[in-house]
Design a protein around this motif. Structure first.
Motif, PDB file in Angstrom:
ATOM      1  N   GLY A  10       1.979  -8.818 -11.595  1.00 27.70           N
ATOM      2  CA  GLY A  10       0.558  -9.307 -10.856  1.00 27.70           C
ATOM      3  C   GLY A  10      -0.211  -8.284 -10.590  1.00 27.70           C
ATOM      4  N   ALA A  11       0.454  -7.001 -10.082  1.00 30.00           N
ATOM      5  CA  ALA A  11      -0.571  -5.870  -9.794  1.00 30.00           C
ATOM      6  C   ALA A  11      -0.953  -5.111 -10.754  1.00 30.00           C
ATOM      7  CB  ALA A  11       0.463  -4.981  -8.894  1.00 30.00           C
ATOM      8  N   GLU A  12      -0.402  -5.273 -12.044  1.00 28.29           N
ATOM      9  CA  GLU A  12      -0.738  -4.691 -13.390  1.00 28.29           C
ATOM     10  C   GLU A  12      -1.930  -5.455 -14.021  1.00 28.29           C
ATOM     11  OE1 GLU A  12       3.947  -3.559 -15.001  1.00 28.29           O
ATOM     12  OE2 GLU A  12       2.078  -3.720 -16.347  1.00 28.29           O
ATOM     13  N   TYR A  13      -1.776  -6.987 -13.788  1.00 22.52           N
ATOM     14  CA  TYR A  13      -2.999  -7.581 -14.337  1.00 22.52           C
ATOM     15  C   TYR A  13      -4.034  -7.644 -13.339  1.00 22.52           C
ATOM     16  CZ  TYR A  13      -5.365 -12.033 -15.468  1.00 22.52           C
ATOM     17  OH  TYR A  13      -6.327 -12.980 -15.861  1.00 22.52           O
ATOM     18  N   ALA A  14      -3.819  -7.536 -11.990  1.00 25.60           N
ATOM     19  CA  ALA A  14      -4.996  -7.421 -11.240  1.00 25.60           C
ATOM     20  C   ALA A  14      -5.620  -6.046 -11.377  1.00 25.60           C
ATOM     21  CB  ALA A  14      -4.753  -7.312  -9.805  1.00 25.60           C
ATOM     22  N   CYS A  15      -5.107  -4.943 -11.881  1.00 24.71           N
ATOM     23  CA  CYS A  15      -5.619  -3.664 -11.935  1.00 24.71           C
ATOM     24  C   CYS A  15      -6.589  -3.755 -13.249  1.00 24.71           C
ATOM     25  CB  CYS A  15      -4.532  -2.595 -12.202  1.00 24.71           C
ATOM     26  SG  CYS A  15      -4.053  -1.673 -10.814  1.00 24.71           S
ATOM     27  N   CYS A  16      -6.084  -4.384 -14.190  1.00 24.89           N
ATOM     28  CA  CYS A  16      -6.673  -4.527 -15.579  1.00 24.89           C
ATOM     29  C   CYS A  16      -8.004  -5.331 -15.405  1.00 24.89           C
ATOM     30  CB  CYS A  16      -5.922  -5.184 -16.512  1.00 24.89           C
ATOM     31  SG  CYS A  16      -4.369  -4.364 -16.912  1.00 24.89           S
ATOM     32  N   LYS A  17      -7.941  -6.083 -14.337  1.00 15.84           N
ATOM     33  CA  LYS A  17      -9.188  -7.197 -14.273  1.00 15.84           C
ATOM     34  C   LYS A  17     -10.182  -6.433 -12.946  1.00 15.84           C
ATOM     35  CE  LYS A  17      -7.800 -10.482 -17.032  1.00 15.84           C
ATOM     36  NZ  LYS A  17      -8.794 -10.950 -18.322  1.00 15.84           N
ATOM     37  N   GLY A  18      -9.924  -5.546 -12.625  1.00 17.82           N
ATOM     38  CA  GLY A  18     -10.671  -4.970 -11.640  1.00 17.82           C
ATOM     39  C   GLY A  18     -10.665  -5.479 -10.219  1.00 17.82           C
ATOM     40  N   ILE A  19      -9.391  -6.195 -10.107  1.00 20.78           N
ATOM     41  CA  ILE A  19      -9.230  -6.742  -8.893  1.00 20.78           C
ATOM     42  C   ILE A  19      -8.389  -5.885  -7.898  1.00 20.78           C
ATOM     43  CG2 ILE A  19      -7.750  -8.715  -7.565  1.00 20.78           C
ATOM     44  CD1 ILE A  19      -8.111 -10.465 -10.388  1.00 20.78           C
ATOM     45  N   PRO A  20      -8.827  -5.716  -6.545  1.00 21.12           N
ATOM     46  CA  PRO A  20      -8.360  -4.789  -5.798  1.00 21.12           C
ATOM     47  C   PRO A  20      -6.927  -4.837  -5.347  1.00 21.12           C
ATOM     48  CG  PRO A  20     -10.254  -5.367  -4.713  1.00 21.12           C
ATOM     49  CD  PRO A  20     -10.005  -6.474  -5.790  1.00 21.12           C
ATOM     50  N   VAL A  21      -6.098  -4.111  -5.340  1.00 18.95           N
ATOM     51  CA  VAL A  21      -4.751  -4.010  -5.229  1.00 18.95           C
ATOM     52  C   VAL A  21      -4.061  -3.324  -3.981  1.00 18.95           C
ATOM     53  CG1 VAL A  21      -2.377  -3.669  -6.260  1.00 18.95           C
ATOM     54  CG2 VAL A  21      -4.067  -4.384  -7.905  1.00 18.95           C
ATOM     55  N   ILE A  22      -3.287  -3.962  -3.103  1.00 23.06           N
ATOM     56  CA  ILE A  22      -2.701  -3.220  -2.067  1.00 23.06           C
ATOM     57  C   ILE A  22      -1.069  -3.500  -1.852  1.00 23.06           C
ATOM     58  CG2 ILE A  22      -2.618  -3.051   0.475  1.00 23.06           C
ATOM     59  CD1 ILE A  22      -5.270  -4.444   0.769  1.00 23.06           C
ATOM     60  N   VAL A  23      -0.452  -2.348  -2.174  1.00 23.08           N
ATOM     61  CA  VAL A  23       1.152  -2.271  -2.206  1.00 23.08           C
ATOM     62  C   VAL A  23       1.528  -2.704  -0.575  1.00 23.08           C
ATOM     63  CG1 VAL A  23       3.229  -1.216  -2.887  1.00 23.08           C
ATOM     64  CG2 VAL A  23       1.075  -1.032  -4.260  1.00 23.08           C
ATOM     65  N   PHE A  24       2.283  -3.590  -0.428  1.00 25.38           N
ATOM     66  CA  PHE A  24       2.852  -4.005   1.208  1.00 25.38           C
ATOM     67  C   PHE A  24       4.045  -4.426   1.154  1.00 25.38           C
ATOM     68  CE2 PHE A  24       2.464  -4.278   5.519  1.00 25.38           C
ATOM     69  CZ  PHE A  24       3.075  -5.163   6.005  1.00 25.38           C
ATOM     70  N   PRO A  25       5.222  -3.985   1.632  1.00 25.94           N
ATOM     71  CA  PRO A  25       4.977  -2.622   2.490  1.00 25.94           C
ATOM     72  C   PRO A  25       5.102  -1.544   1.576  1.00 25.94           C
ATOM     73  CG  PRO A  25       7.281  -3.449   2.338  1.00 25.94           C
ATOM     74  CD  PRO A  25       6.485  -4.411   1.800  1.00 25.94           C
ATOM     75  N   THR A  26       4.298  -0.538   2.031  1.00 29.12           N
ATOM     76  CA  THR A  26       4.237   0.843   1.288  1.00 29.12           C
ATOM     77  C   THR A  26       5.528   1.476   0.973  1.00 29.12           C
ATOM     78  OG1 THR A  26       3.971   1.936   3.170  1.00 29.12           O
ATOM     79  CG2 THR A  26       2.084   1.512   2.025  1.00 29.12           C
ATOM     80  N   ARG A  27       6.135   1.857  -0.238  1.00 32.22           N
ATOM     81  CA  ARG A  27       7.286   2.353  -0.431  1.00 32.22           C
ATOM     82  C   ARG A  27       7.703   3.581   0.783  1.00 32.22           C
ATOM     83  NH1 ARG A  27       6.952   4.141  -6.426  1.00 32.22           N
ATOM     84  NH2 ARG A  27       6.488   5.813  -5.311  1.00 32.22           N
ATOM     85  N   LYS A  28       9.020   3.371   1.152  1.00 31.36           N
ATOM     86  CA  LYS A  28       9.672   4.198   2.273  1.00 31.36           C
ATOM     87  C   LYS A  28       9.515   5.796   2.150  1.00 31.36           C
ATOM     88  CE  LYS A  28      13.041   0.764   3.595  1.00 31.36           C
ATOM     89  NZ  LYS A  28      14.221   0.186   3.161  1.00 31.36           N
TER      90      LYS A  28
END
Ligand SMILES: Nc1nc2c(c(=O)[nH]1)N[C@@H](CN(C=O)c1ccc(C(=O)N[C@@H](CCC(=O)O)C(=O)O)cc1)CN2
Ligand SMILES: NCC(=O)N[C@@H]1O[C@H](COP(=O)([O-])[O-])[C@@H](O)[C@H]1O
Length: 182
Positions: A10-28
């Motif tokens: 989903g994040a890869e697809y969003a990135c390709c479409k210029g959709i903002p991506v937020i990773v939550f929780p951020t990795r430890k």
């Protein structure tokens, strides 16, 4: 592509479409901790109206649920309340369904509350569990229905065709016949 997005379709697809991506929780292993409150601020600033979970495997924090009442949905690959809750995700669900001898399974879309899989059920579809099904075969049958059901429910959400019965059960109004609900 940022490496930590490589394992999330989903994040890869969003990135390709210029959709903002937020990773939550951020990795430890990251120093900057991005809190649930920070996430709410970010989502509101991006004018996010609804949150749809799909394969998200962490508990959604209470702060996010409070900020998005009746606006967070999850899809689960069994007929809740059966085979839900902590420990029931992905192939674990389908293995438990098969081991139980259940003859039917299918996806459930429900509102997200503070526990795993206990929110109000909004939609379900039923598929047969065949005698010699492997967990992978059942998962594929359920996933095929998931992909259709989430599109139907998302359309109803965006078209404001979801109403709430007096006893608190959400219903979807038919687009073809507004007098019909399911
Ligand atoms: N507040 C809520 N958060 C989430 C819900 C919810 O209903 N309320 N649904 C889940 C999705 N889900 C089932 O549909 C689910 C996901 C994960 C688990 C689980 O047991 N997770 C493990 C950790 C797994 C991992 O980190 O690899 C655990 O908590 O020990 C159960 C159900 C999404 N969030
Ligand atoms: N309890 C949550 C849970 O098990 N969710 C399930 O994870 C899969 C994600 O598929 P994907 O990785 O292909 O998107 C889906 O089958 C979804 O129902």
């Amino acid at each position: 592509m940022r490496p930590h997005l490589m394992d999330c379709g989903g994040a890869e697809y969003a990135c390709c479409k210029g959709i903002p991506v937020i990773v939550f929780p951020t990795r430890k292993d990251k120093e900057d901790v991005f809190s649930a409150e920070d996430l709410v601020i970010a989502l509101k600033s991006l004018k996010v109206d609804f949150i749809l979970l799909a394969g998200y495997l962490k508990l959604i924090p209470a702060a996010l649920i409070r900020a998005y009442p009746k606006a967070i949905l999850n899809i689960h690959p069994s007929l809740l309340p059966a085979f839900g809750g902590k420990g029931y995700y992905g192939m674990k669900v389908h293995k438990a369904v098969i081991a139980s001898g259940a003859r039917y399974s299918g996806p459930t879309i429900h509102y997200v509350d503070e526990q795993y899989d206990t929110g109000c059920i909004l939609a379900q579809r039923v598929v047969p569990v065949l005698a010699k099904d492997t967990a992978e075969e059942l998962a594929a049958r359920v996933l095929h229905e998931e992909h259709k059901l989430y599109v139907e429910v998302s359309a109803a959400l965006c078209e404001e065709r979801i109403t709430w019965r007096e006893d608190g059960v959400p219903l979807i109004q038919s687009k073809e016949n507004p007098n019909n609900y399911r």
